[in-house]
Design a protein around this motif. Structure first.
Motif, PDB file in Angstrom:
ATOM      1  N   SER A 218      -3.314  17.533  15.418  1.00 53.44           N
ATOM      2  CA  SER A 218      -4.251  18.268  14.570  1.00 53.44           C
ATOM      3  C   SER A 218      -5.129  17.226  13.881  1.00 53.44           C
ATOM      4  N   PRO A 219      -6.199  17.639  13.250  1.00 55.23           N
ATOM      5  CA  PRO A 219      -7.045  16.635  12.591  1.00 55.23           C
ATOM      6  C   PRO A 219      -6.350  15.864  11.465  1.00 55.23           C
ATOM      7  N   GLU A 220      -5.202  16.355  10.973  1.00 57.92           N
ATOM      8  CA  GLU A 220      -4.514  15.650   9.891  1.00 57.92           C
ATOM      9  C   GLU A 220      -3.763  14.432  10.425  1.00 57.92           C
ATOM     10  N   TYR A 221      -3.778  13.356   9.663  1.00 60.80           N
ATOM     11  CA  TYR A 221      -3.026  12.149  10.017  1.00 60.80           C
ATOM     12  C   TYR A 221      -2.354  11.598   8.765  1.00 60.80           C
ATOM     13  N   THR A 222      -1.424  10.685   8.998  1.00 61.12           N
ATOM     14  CA  THR A 222      -0.738   9.986   7.909  1.00 61.12           C
ATOM     15  C   THR A 222      -0.733   8.503   8.209  1.00 61.12           C
ATOM     16  N   ILE A 223      -1.026   7.680   7.206  1.00 57.97           N
ATOM     17  CA  ILE A 223      -0.889   6.228   7.322  1.00 57.97           C
ATOM     18  C   ILE A 223       0.078   5.766   6.241  1.00 57.97           C
ATOM     19  N   GLU A 224       1.084   4.985   6.658  1.00 56.52           N
ATOM     20  CA  GLU A 224       2.054   4.483   5.679  1.00 56.52           C
ATOM     21  C   GLU A 224       2.448   3.063   6.046  1.00 56.52           C
ATOM     22  N   PRO A 225       2.847   2.285   5.043  1.00 60.99           N
ATOM     23  CA  PRO A 225       3.288   0.915   5.314  1.00 60.99           C
ATOM     24  C   PRO A 225       4.644   0.916   6.015  1.00 60.99           C
TER      25      PRO A 225
ATOM     26  N   VAL B  52       1.300  -1.247   9.327  1.00 57.32           N
ATOM     27  CA  VAL B  52       1.150   0.166   8.982  1.00 57.32           C
ATOM     28  C   VAL B  52       1.496   1.031  10.186  1.00 57.32           C
ATOM     29  N   CYS B  53       1.779   2.291   9.883  1.00 52.62           N
ATOM     30  CA  CYS B  53       2.043   3.283  10.934  1.00 52.62           C
ATOM     31  C   CYS B  53       1.113   4.470  10.717  1.00 52.62           C
ATOM     32  N   TRP B  54       0.335   4.748  11.756  1.00 55.15           N
ATOM     33  CA  TRP B  54      -0.552   5.921  11.740  1.00 55.15           C
ATOM     34  C   TRP B  54       0.117   6.991  12.575  1.00 55.15           C
ATOM     35  N   THR B  55       0.200   8.200  12.055  1.00 47.40           N
ATOM     36  CA  THR B  55       0.871   9.295  12.763  1.00 47.40           C
ATOM     37  C   THR B  55      -0.034  10.520  12.784  1.00 47.40           C
TER      38      THR B  55
ATOM     39  N   MET C 175       0.843  -1.191   0.000  1.00 50.78           N
ATOM     40  CA  MET C 175       0.000   0.000   0.000  1.00 50.78           C
ATOM     41  C   MET C 175       0.882   1.245   0.000  1.00 50.78           C
ATOM     42  N   SER C 176       0.323   2.354  -0.425  1.00 57.02           N
ATOM     43  CA  SER C 176       1.070   3.608  -0.465  1.00 57.02           C
ATOM     44  C   SER C 176       0.679   4.462   0.732  1.00 57.02           C
ATOM     45  N   THR C 177       1.477   5.496   0.944  1.00 56.85           N
ATOM     46  CA  THR C 177       1.185   6.431   2.044  1.00 56.85           C
ATOM     47  C   THR C 177      -0.071   7.224   1.728  1.00 56.85           C
TER      48      THR C 177
END
Length: 682
Positions: free
Chosen positions: A153-160, A146-149, A1-3
């Motif tokens: 703030s309401p923004e998040y990032t999910i990446e493998p 995966v890593c959720w960061t 999967m992609s970020t």
């Protein structure tokens, strides 16, 4: 999967500031929430394995809390079910509540009402961290870690990411103002507080050993919790030693408990726990941390005022109920119907246990009575339902240390201690030594005397007088023995008004000054063998003053002076001689003064009667004032005359001091003078 990136599913930019400031009233709760979530993840895996939905290995399930002070992180790790990217989107990104604006306006000033209402346990991490990572690998075959960061703030990032082991790591980058949570000792203390009985091992740091003059880490993980506390087991699987050892684990350094109650119910609510009866000293020390409340082995609070009745705050132990959520607050406890049912159930179980012990081992119950008396009396005074049950097993102890139930004692004393009005009189003492003479005189009459020396006994006596029909409690020193249980109409001493006038002043003038104390002289014709003088204190006023010492609202009684009755036995030989000698010496001088006083009082009364509608004219007022001043002067002259004579009669002073001594009121200089006078008289 992609970020991928996105926004958490809320409708306001202000959600995180509210979480940071208002989600919990105490920020340390974040650790409980994260560890509890981790425990849930491991338990879910075990449950799935038991149903055959997971075929992998479930050995070694645990939760680890790691502090990395250099990196500024605190990590809560588990090897439970883990999450996929879809799981994160479902359970993390979509906060489980609607109407965020309503949430903000309704709850931002009521922090204790927010906890747990919206499934926000994970987000408590943002109270102490300025960035949080979720590094997770699902138990499902072929899952991508995966890593959720999120940085708050309401923004998040999910990446493998690469992650070899199943489970989840919650990595908190601790904010500058919360660096205390990077101290191992602080973290360990919180884990001990909230997680000491969780059902899955919680690891924090390493076992240490002493080496080269200091403690050093070993390669053995330090497990901080007991995963199988006694209350989670069946009573049939536990021995007395097991219960006592668990008590020592809860309350190290305290005396072993007297006995305990194992709670276990699954309908109409679920409740387990163990309540202990500790040894209670002879005072009320209602601590707020005696009983600990858990929800599925997760510590909730030690302020359980709403869960158990007030009197059970004297008990110790553990109550565990999933029906009491983690968002417990005092207002919630007071209003929740399930909590009220739990309170009623616990009251009934405690009463059942006490009654069982009483019935099955009366001797053992009596041995423990002095230690549990305070608890039972407190319960009877504050809980009507418990009082109804306790009437069957509450005990009364007499001055010979024999114990009786209420019915047994009534049958014992009814023949001898029923007064002329048909009321049963319960005599009691509060101090065997100080009240010895009074107790001895009562027992010589064939009366029984109770020992009521507890801190609550003055209140308990009042309760018993309400519950027991045609009964009264009277302290053994509250009156002369003939008046305590009056068998016939009272007969006053056969004295003329002049004799009463002389003798009252004669004896009162020789009573030494005692601060905040008043004495009332009365004359009784008692047995010639009885004491010449007896000092007693009115039952009602003394009881009110005793209660005032414990209840601020009764301070009025506490401020009143102590009032005692000095009863003179006119039939006693020494008193009769004193009275005869005084009358012979004083009558010729006192009688004219008394007659003059009476005449002037009659003139005053006549003035008032003759005044129209009782209103005196200025001239009549002046005349009345003149007469009153003359009366006062004559009385002073009369009192000085009698007191002067009394001061020349050492026997009078000696008899009064003997009565004071018998009541513990003769002290200091007066006691020293009494001893010297006694030597002279000998």
């Amino acid at each position: 999967m992609s970020t991928t990136t996105g926004k958490i599913g809320v409708t306001t930019e202000n959600i995180f500031p509210v979480i940071k400031k208002f989600l919990y009233s105490d920020h340390e709760i974040f650790l409980r929430e994260l560890v509890s979530n981790a425990i849930d993840a491991t338990n879910k895996l075990k449950t799935m394995a038991s149903f055959g939905e997971y075929k992998g290995n479930t050995d070694g399930l645990k939760v680890r809390v790691t502090v990395n002070k250099e990196a500024g992180t605190l990590t809560v790790s588990d090897n439970g079910i883990g999450m996929t990217a879809d799981d994160i989107d479902k359970y993390i990104n979509q906060i489980a509540f609607s109407g965020a604006e309503e949430f903000l306006s309704k709850y931002k000033d009521k922090a204790e009402n927010i906890i747990g209402h919206f499934g926000l346990g994970f987000y408590s991490a943002f109270m102490v961290a300025d960035k949080v990572e979720i590094r997770t690998l699902s138990y499902k075959d072929g899952s991508q870690a995966v890593c959720w960061t999120c940085d708050g703030s309401p923004e998040y990032t999910i990446e493998p990411i690469d992650k070899a082991e199943r489970g989840t790591d919650i990595v908190l980058h601790i904010a500058e103002e919360n660096k205390e949570f990077l101290e191992q000792a602080r973290v360990d203390s919180l884990l001990k507080k909230y997680c000491r009985f969780l059902p899955v091992p919680v690891v924090s740091g390493w076992e240490q050993e002493w080496k080269d003059g200091k403690y050093v880490d070993t390669d053995r993980e330090r497990v901080i919790n007991n995963t199988e506390p006694a209350w989670t087991k069946k009573p049939s699987d536990l021995t007395d030693d097991d219960y006592i050892n668990f008590y020592r684990e809860l309350y190290p350094g305290q005396d072993d408990p007297l006995f305990w109650i194992h709670l276990n119910v699954d309908y109409p609510f679920t409740l387990t726990g163990i309540l202990y009866f500790p040894k209670i000293k002879n005072n009320i020390d209602v601590q707020k941390n005696r009983i600990q409340l858990y929800s599925n082995q997760v510590f909730v609070t030690d302020s359980v005022e709403g869960v158990v009745p007030e009197f059970m705050m004297l008990m110790q132990g553990v109550i565990d109920s999933p029906d009491i959520p983690l968002n417990v607050s005092r207002s919630y406890l007071q209003s929740d119907s399930a909590v009220k049912k739990i309170s009623t159930y616990i009251t009934r179980k405690v009463a059942d246990r006490l009654e069982d012990i009483f019935k099955q081992s009366r001797q053992e119950f009596e041995k423990k009575w002095d230690d549990i008396k305070l608890f039972i009396e407190y319960g009877m005074l504050t809980d009507e339902k418990f009082c109804e049950r306790a009437m069957k097993f509450v005990l009364l102890k007499d001055n010979d240390s024999k114990y009786y139930t209420l019915d047994e004692y009534k049958q014992l004393i009814e023949p001898a201690q029923t007064n002329k009005d048909g009321n049963i009189v319960y005599l009691y003492s509060t101090d065997v030594v100080a009240q010895y003479n009074y107790i001895n005189e009562a027992t010589q009459r064939g009366y029984s005397v109770l020992m009521m020396d507890g801190q609550l006994d003055s209140h308990f006596i009042g309760l018993m007088e309400q519950k027991l029909q045609k009964s009264s409690f009277v302290r053994v020193d509250s009156d002369i023995i003939d008046n305590l249980i009056r068998k016939d109409d009272r007969k006053s001493a056969d004295l003329t008004p002049l004799q009463i006038n002389i003798l009252t002043t004669l004896f009162k003038s020789q009573i030494p000054h005692v601060d905040k104390t008043e004495f009332l002289i009365q004359f009784e014709t008692l047995s010639p063998q009885a004491m010449p003088m007896v000092i007693t204190q009115n039952e009602y006023m003394r009881r009110m003053k005793d209660m005032a010492a414990m209840q601020p609202g009764m301070a009025f009684y506490g401020e009143l002076p102590d009032s005692y009755n000095l009863t003179v036995n006119t039939a006693q030989k020494s008193v009769a001689e004193i009275m005869k000698e005084a009358e012979n010496a004083l009558s010729s001088q006192v009688k004219p003064l008394s007659e003059s006083i009476d005449a002037k009082n009659n003139d005053i009364e006549k003035l008032r009667k003759d005044a129209p509608e009782g209103k005196l004219s200025d001239e009549q007022k002046a005349e009345s004032a003149r007469l009153e001043a003359e009366v006062e002067k004559l009385r002073d002259e009369q009192e000085k005359l009698i007191a002067g004579y009394a001061s020349t009669q050492p026997k009078i002073k000696q008899l009064i001091d003997l009565a004071l001594l018998g009541n513990g009121l003769l002290k200091g200089e007066q006691l020293s003078k009494f001893i010297a006078r006694s030597v002279e008289l000998l």
